[in-house]
Design an enzyme around this catalytic site. Structure first.
Site, short mmCIF file in Angstrom:
data_model
loop_
_atom_site.label_atom_id
_atom_site.label_comp_id
_atom_site.label_asym_id
_atom_site.label_seq_id
_atom_site.Cartn_x
_atom_site.Cartn_y
_atom_site.Cartn_z
N ASP A 32 57.29 61.00 -11.78
CA ASP A 32 57.06 59.62 -10.89
C ASP A 32 56.75 59.94 -9.54
O ASP A 32 57.28 61.12 -9.17
CB ASP A 32 58.21 58.86 -11.12
CG ASP A 32 57.71 57.38 -10.79
OD1 ASP A 32 58.08 56.64 -11.79
OD2 ASP A 32 57.45 56.99 -9.92
N GLN A 75 53.30 55.39 -18.94
CA GLN A 75 53.69 54.24 -18.11
C GLN A 75 53.34 54.11 -16.78
O GLN A 75 53.12 52.93 -16.15
CB GLN A 75 55.08 53.94 -18.07
CG GLN A 75 55.85 54.53 -19.60
CD GLN A 75 55.29 53.38 -20.77
OE1 GLN A 75 55.33 52.22 -20.60
NE2 GLN A 75 54.79 54.16 -21.96
N SER A 120 48.15 42.72 -21.90
CA SER A 120 47.60 41.77 -22.42
C SER A 120 46.61 41.00 -21.41
O SER A 120 45.68 40.21 -21.82
CB SER A 120 48.65 40.74 -22.46
OG SER A 120 49.31 40.52 -21.31
N TYR A 143 42.56 44.61 -12.22
CA TYR A 143 43.79 45.25 -12.78
C TYR A 143 43.57 45.30 -14.32
O TYR A 143 43.62 46.10 -15.03
CB TYR A 143 45.31 44.46 -12.50
CG TYR A 143 46.30 44.76 -13.41
CD1 TYR A 143 47.07 46.15 -13.14
CD2 TYR A 143 46.72 44.15 -14.53
CE1 TYR A 143 48.24 46.30 -13.92
CE2 TYR A 143 47.86 44.73 -15.36
CZ TYR A 143 48.45 45.59 -14.86
OH TYR A 143 49.51 46.13 -15.79
N LYS A 147 42.88 48.45 -16.72
CA LYS A 147 43.83 48.66 -17.80
C LYS A 147 43.11 48.79 -19.27
O LYS A 147 43.28 49.48 -19.89
CB LYS A 147 44.90 47.50 -18.06
CG LYS A 147 46.23 47.93 -17.22
CD LYS A 147 46.96 48.81 -17.74
CE LYS A 147 48.09 49.22 -16.94
NZ LYS A 147 48.83 50.31 -17.51
N ARG A 272 47.24 31.31 -8.27
CA ARG A 272 46.89 32.71 -7.74
C ARG A 272 45.29 33.14 -8.49
O ARG A 272 45.18 32.92 -9.62
CB ARG A 272 48.04 33.56 -8.43
CG ARG A 272 48.64 34.39 -7.61
CD ARG A 272 49.84 35.13 -8.05
NE ARG A 272 49.61 35.93 -9.45
CZ ARG A 272 50.59 36.44 -9.92
NH1 ARG A 272 51.67 36.77 -9.33
NH2 ARG A 272 50.48 36.87 -11.13
#
Ligand code: UD1
Length: 319
Positions: A32, A75, A120, A143, A147, A272
């Site tokens: 990380d 992740q 999703s 984003y 992804k 948004r």
């Protein structure tokens, strides 16, 4: 006992995976760079893992991290739809270039399988509900595009190099250790903390926006199943990781109100940019091929999450 590399190990989902693997007796390496992860997320497990402060943008260090590893749970990412709308370059760098680095490093280190935290958001605002994996993706935000691009890279590495990859499309994962403090925090973490502090939360839009909010234990279980399922069932494939039920933001606010004993009201603000209106998963592919099932439903997950934020708030007043 297998050896796992968790990228984004200090993040909310990564640190939960680290704990689950340690509980099973597996060997864990974690990387990380603390861009969004926090060292405190690993406090009591740090001395039980091989932790390295490494960015996935550093290919050499990522290669070293992949050495001797059986499975990579990837992740590490720059989350948040609105953040990507403000800064698409950073989103692309971390969420796409970073993923390609992880794949190249995993391929060359002969890792058995890479499981990827897909999103999703790839489905976008297509009117069909529930969303199933055979639907054409229609990403809205940078984003979501990043992804989805990484999903395609995962599948490409399976097809071109035989590296086994599995993509799990996470549907709004929530639970303990999700950071509630950033303006980009997930809505449940943010609302829980705001309401516990007696602050008024803001719903963006009319509150009828809905999500298939998925408690963290379900995502952890999906990752473990994605590592153990036979390659014929899952390699090179994409699976929804969700509960198959959706809840609106208005309902969510009411549920939190009861759990917390909040007596205030909610504010409504403009929608948004980049947001998806409704999100609901069909989880039958994961059920069939991974043996996945919902372990913890929304209500129980929310109860556990609020308990955790309460205990954190008490701990903070003591220190
Ligand atoms: C999206 C993805 C999710 C991914 C996440 C990563 C979809 C459907 N989901 O989550 O899988 O893990 O990005 O960042 O694309 N909201 C408020 N008030 C607030 C904050 C948020 O009303 O103070 C609203 C948002 O406008 C949105 C909903 O709550 O409609 C959920 O927002 P958030 O928790 O940020 O997640 P998504 O953007 O849905």
């Amino acid at each position: 006992m297998a050896k796992y590399l968790v990228t984004g190990a200090a993040g909310f989902i990564g640190s939960s995976l680290v704990r689950a693997l340690l509980d099973r007796g597996d060997e864990v390496r974690g990387i990380d760079n603390f861009s969004t992860g926090r060292r405190e997320n690993l406090t009591e497990v740090l001395d039980r893992i091989d932790f390295r402060e490494v960015s996935i943008l550093d290919l050499d260090a990522t290669r070293q991290a992949c050495e001797g590893v059986d499975f990579v749970l990837h992740q590490a990412a720059l989350p948040s739809v609105p953040k990507s709308v403000l800064d698409p370059l950073s989103s692309n760098r971390v969420n796409v270039d970073g993923t390609v680095n992880v794949l190249v490093a995993a391929r060359d280190a002969k890792v058995k399988r890479v499981v990827y935290a897909a999103s999703s958001s790839a489905y976008g605002d297509t009117p069909t509900l529930p969303k199933h994996e055979a639907m054409s993706p229609d990403p809205i935000s940078p984003y979501a595009v990043a992804k989805l691009a990484s999903e395609y890279y995962m599948t490409s590495f399976y097809r071109c190099y035989g590296l086994e990859t599995v993509c799990l499309r996470y549907f709004n994962i929530f639970g303990p250790r999700q950071d509630p403090t950033s303006p980009y925090s997930g809505v449940l973490a943010k609302f829980s903390m705001q309401m516990l502090r007696g602050e008024q939360p803001t719903i963006f839009g009319d509150g009828e926006t809905s999500r298939d909010f998925t408690y963290i234990d379900n995502a952890v279980s999906a990752n473990l199943l994605a590592c153990s399922a036979p390659a014929a069932e899952c390699a090179g494939r994409v699976f929804n990781c969700a509960t198959g039920r959706r809840v609106t933001l208005n309902e969510t606010f009411e549920a939190l109100k009861k759990l917390i004993g909040y007596t205030g009201t909610v504010k409504y603000g403009p929608e948004r940019a980049g947001d998806v209106k409704h999100s609901l998963a069909d989880i039958s592919r994961a059920q069939k091929h991974l043996g996945y099932k919902t372990l913890v439903n929304f209500e129980e997950g929310l109860r556990r999450t609020v308990e955790w934020y309460k205990s954190e708030a008490v701990a903070a007043t003591r220190s």
